[in-house]
Write an enzyme that holds these catalytic residues in place. Sequence first.
Site, PDB file in Angstrom:
ATOM      1  N   SER A  32       0.828  -1.220   0.000  1.00 27.25           N
ATOM      2  CA  SER A  32       0.000   0.000   0.000  1.00 27.25           C
ATOM      3  C   SER A  32       0.854   1.258   0.000  1.00 27.25           C
ATOM      4  O   SER A  32       1.716   1.426   0.860  1.00 27.25           O
ATOM      5  CB  SER A  32      -0.860   0.070   1.264  1.00 27.25           C
ATOM      6  OG  SER A  32      -1.784  -0.939   1.294  1.00 27.25           O
ATOM      7  N   HIS A  63      -3.730   1.025  -4.482  1.00 33.04           N
ATOM      8  CA  HIS A  63      -3.036  -0.066  -5.174  1.00 33.04           C
ATOM      9  C   HIS A  63      -3.324   0.034  -6.666  1.00 33.04           C
ATOM     10  O   HIS A  63      -4.481   0.145  -7.058  1.00 33.04           O
ATOM     11  CB  HIS A  63      -3.588  -1.432  -4.740  1.00 33.04           C
ATOM     12  CG  HIS A  63      -3.114  -1.880  -3.401  1.00 33.04           C
ATOM     13  ND1 HIS A  63      -2.253  -2.934  -3.234  1.00 33.04           N
ATOM     14  CD2 HIS A  63      -3.385  -1.417  -2.172  1.00 33.04           C
ATOM     15  CE1 HIS A  63      -2.029  -3.099  -1.942  1.00 33.04           C
ATOM     16  NE2 HIS A  63      -2.698  -2.195  -1.280  1.00 33.04           N
ATOM     17  N   HIS A  85      -5.528  -9.459  -1.759  1.00 27.09           N
ATOM     18  CA  HIS A  85      -5.684  -9.730  -0.322  1.00 27.09           C
ATOM     19  C   HIS A  85      -6.864 -10.675  -0.093  1.00 27.09           C
ATOM     20  O   HIS A  85      -7.895 -10.564  -0.763  1.00 27.09           O
ATOM     21  CB  HIS A  85      -5.949  -8.432   0.444  1.00 27.09           C
ATOM     22  CG  HIS A  85      -4.904  -7.388   0.258  1.00 27.09           C
ATOM     23  ND1 HIS A  85      -4.917  -6.520  -0.807  1.00 27.09           N
ATOM     24  CD2 HIS A  85      -3.806  -7.078   0.987  1.00 27.09           C
ATOM     25  CE1 HIS A  85      -3.870  -5.704  -0.719  1.00 27.09           C
ATOM     26  NE2 HIS A  85      -3.175  -6.025   0.352  1.00 27.09           N
ATOM     27  N   TYR A  87      -8.899 -10.520   2.300  1.00 21.61           N
ATOM     28  CA  TYR A  87     -10.089  -9.787   2.739  1.00 21.61           C
ATOM     29  C   TYR A  87     -10.910  -9.223   1.585  1.00 21.61           C
ATOM     30  O   TYR A  87     -12.053  -8.809   1.766  1.00 21.61           O
ATOM     31  CB  TYR A  87      -9.733  -8.663   3.732  1.00 21.61           C
ATOM     32  CG  TYR A  87      -8.853  -7.567   3.158  1.00 21.61           C
ATOM     33  CD1 TYR A  87      -9.324  -6.634   2.247  1.00 21.61           C
ATOM     34  CD2 TYR A  87      -7.517  -7.475   3.553  1.00 21.61           C
ATOM     35  CE1 TYR A  87      -8.520  -5.640   1.732  1.00 21.61           C
ATOM     36  CE2 TYR A  87      -6.691  -6.497   3.042  1.00 21.61           C
ATOM     37  CZ  TYR A  87      -7.200  -5.578   2.129  1.00 21.61           C
ATOM     38  OH  TYR A  87      -6.368  -4.614   1.614  1.00 21.61           O
ATOM     39  N   GLU A  88     -10.311  -9.203   0.385  1.00 24.32           N
ATOM     40  CA  GLU A  88     -11.080  -8.717  -0.763  1.00 24.32           C
ATOM     41  C   GLU A  88     -12.125  -9.748  -1.199  1.00 24.32           C
ATOM     42  O   GLU A  88     -12.992  -9.457  -2.016  1.00 24.32           O
ATOM     43  CB  GLU A  88     -10.143  -8.403  -1.927  1.00 24.32           C
ATOM     44  CG  GLU A  88      -9.243  -7.201  -1.673  1.00 24.32           C
ATOM     45  CD  GLU A  88      -8.252  -6.977  -2.795  1.00 24.32           C
ATOM     46  OE1 GLU A  88      -8.642  -6.378  -3.809  1.00 24.32           O
ATOM     47  OE2 GLU A  88      -7.096  -7.423  -2.665  1.00 24.32           O
ATOM     48  N   ALA A 115       2.674  -2.372   4.085  1.00 24.73           N
ATOM     49  CA  ALA A 115       2.390  -1.368   5.103  1.00 24.73           C
ATOM     50  C   ALA A 115       1.940  -2.148   6.331  1.00 24.73           C
ATOM     51  O   ALA A 115       1.183  -3.109   6.199  1.00 24.73           O
ATOM     52  CB  ALA A 115       1.286  -0.446   4.626  1.00 24.73           C
ATOM     53  N   MET A 213      -2.052  -7.189   6.871  1.00 28.13           N
ATOM     54  CA  MET A 213      -3.077  -8.023   6.216  1.00 28.13           C
ATOM     55  C   MET A 213      -2.595  -8.620   4.902  1.00 28.13           C
ATOM     56  O   MET A 213      -3.402  -8.880   3.999  1.00 28.13           O
ATOM     57  CB  MET A 213      -4.337  -7.175   5.962  1.00 28.13           C
ATOM     58  CG  MET A 213      -4.841  -6.411   7.172  1.00 28.13           C
ATOM     59  SD  MET A 213      -6.199  -5.318   6.714  1.00 28.13           S
ATOM     60  CE  MET A 213      -6.304  -4.259   8.161  1.00 28.13           C
ATOM     61  N   SER A 214      -1.298  -8.833   4.772  1.00 30.45           N
ATOM     62  CA  SER A 214      -0.793  -9.352   3.491  1.00 30.45           C
ATOM     63  C   SER A 214       0.483 -10.167   3.714  1.00 30.45           C
ATOM     64  O   SER A 214       0.812 -10.536   4.835  1.00 30.45           O
ATOM     65  CB  SER A 214      -0.489  -8.184   2.540  1.00 30.45           C
ATOM     66  OG  SER A 214       0.627  -7.457   3.006  1.00 30.45           O
ATOM     67  N   ASN A 237       1.820   3.273  10.791  1.00 32.04           N
ATOM     68  CA  ASN A 237       1.072   3.805  11.945  1.00 32.04           C
ATOM     69  C   ASN A 237       1.398   2.939  13.144  1.00 32.04           C
ATOM     70  O   ASN A 237       1.801   1.787  12.978  1.00 32.04           O
ATOM     71  CB  ASN A 237      -0.443   3.723  11.660  1.00 32.04           C
ATOM     72  CG  ASN A 237      -0.883   2.299  11.346  1.00 32.04           C
ATOM     73  OD1 ASN A 237      -0.664   1.816  10.228  1.00 32.04           O
ATOM     74  ND2 ASN A 237      -1.457   1.614  12.309  1.00 32.04           N
ATOM     75  N   HIS A 249      -7.031   4.173   6.667  1.00 31.43           N
ATOM     76  CA  HIS A 249      -6.278   3.801   5.468  1.00 31.43           C
ATOM     77  C   HIS A 249      -5.575   5.034   4.889  1.00 31.43           C
ATOM     78  O   HIS A 249      -4.475   4.948   4.342  1.00 31.43           O
ATOM     79  CB  HIS A 249      -7.215   3.177   4.428  1.00 31.43           C
ATOM     80  CG  HIS A 249      -6.512   2.663   3.211  1.00 31.43           C
ATOM     81  ND1 HIS A 249      -5.528   1.700   3.267  1.00 31.43           N
ATOM     82  CD2 HIS A 249      -6.629   3.004   1.902  1.00 31.43           C
ATOM     83  CE1 HIS A 249      -5.079   1.468   2.045  1.00 31.43           C
ATOM     84  NE2 HIS A 249      -5.723   2.250   1.201  1.00 31.43           N
TER      85      HIS A 249
HETATM   86  N1  HPA Z   1      -3.094  -3.179  11.287  1.00 31.52           N
HETATM   87  C1  HPA Z   1      -3.213  -4.056  10.275  1.00 31.52           C
HETATM   88  N2  HPA Z   1      -2.777  -3.805   9.051  1.00 31.52           N
HETATM   89  C2  HPA Z   1      -2.189  -2.629   8.825  1.00 31.52           C
HETATM   90  C3  HPA Z   1      -2.030  -1.665   9.836  1.00 31.52           C
HETATM   91  C4  HPA Z   1      -2.507  -1.956  11.137  1.00 31.52           C
HETATM   92  O1  HPA Z   1      -2.407  -1.145  12.090  1.00 31.52           O
HETATM   93  N3  HPA Z   1      -1.391  -0.596   9.268  1.00 31.52           N
HETATM   94  C5  HPA Z   1      -1.181  -0.918   7.972  1.00 31.52           C
HETATM   95  N4  HPA Z   1      -1.654  -2.135   7.687  1.00 31.52           N
END
Ligand code: HPA
Length: 274
Positions: A32, A63, A85, A87-88, A115, A213-214, A237, A249
């Site tokens: 990302s 993306h 992903h 989750y998609e 990310a 998540m990847s 973050n 996001h």
């Molecule tokens: N959690 C899960 N996936 C993420 C995060 C997070 O804080 N930041 C970027 N991808």
Amino acid sequence: MRENIISKINEARDYIKGRIDFVPEIGLILGSGLGVMGEEVEDKIIIEYSDIPNFPVSTVEGHKSRFIFGTLGGKKVAVMQGRFHYYEGYHIQQTVFPVWVMKALGISKMIVTNAAGGVNTSFHAGDLMLIRDHINFACVNPLIGPNIEEFGPRFPDMSNAYSKRMSEIALQCAKEIGMIMQEGTYMYLTGPTYETPAEIRALRVLGSDAVGMSTVPEVVVANHCGVEVMGISCITNMAAGILDQPLSHHEVVETAEAVKVNFIKLLKSILERV
Ligand code: HPA
């Protein structure tokens, strides 16, 4: 089912082979907000995923969904601008399909980026973290189903999922550029929700330094088929509950954007040496 997957992989491989005139050595998956790295590739050949037989299409904001083939850091690369992903809503085997195709095209090494949220409280947003190991907390494995013997064994060893050799090169490159690189364990959850503060406290106890998540499905498949892997997370973050602010996001993409110049510099110098 097994023949079905192999013929789908081969069909995608043959389509790409018809459009490129070299064998890629390294696959590079951009996470990302990090897709801009793809623009640095020399002698680009761009192939949209939507043009490749059997490929899913990426749906996440931030993306792109295409391959860029060419030269980066003096190496022949297959760069994925955008990944798939779980989750998609894809089947887990669809999310790793591009890795199988890159293997079929001839890659022997793969660099994954993502990310991630910082779980280790000594991290800061904007840090890069070398992935030393991972925990598959999504509890879904892309190798479930008949084993593809041509690619690897039924029960693959994951003791060295992230190459020590490539990781040492990455640390050395970071040092020479004067960048601080954190190191740690990446924990994979399916998303799409970010975690709760209680979940983050639990993940920390379990040994997580970063959460995302990847990446893990792709790394599992690469290990199975003998591709040497290195991974870097961009800590976009701090994970939920660490700072008194909500996660978004937008923040993830903004932080990734802010570190991209350094990240690109680092990746190029790693590519030159691996
Ligand atoms: N959690 C899960 N996936 C993420 C995060 C997070 O804080 N930041 C970027 N991808």
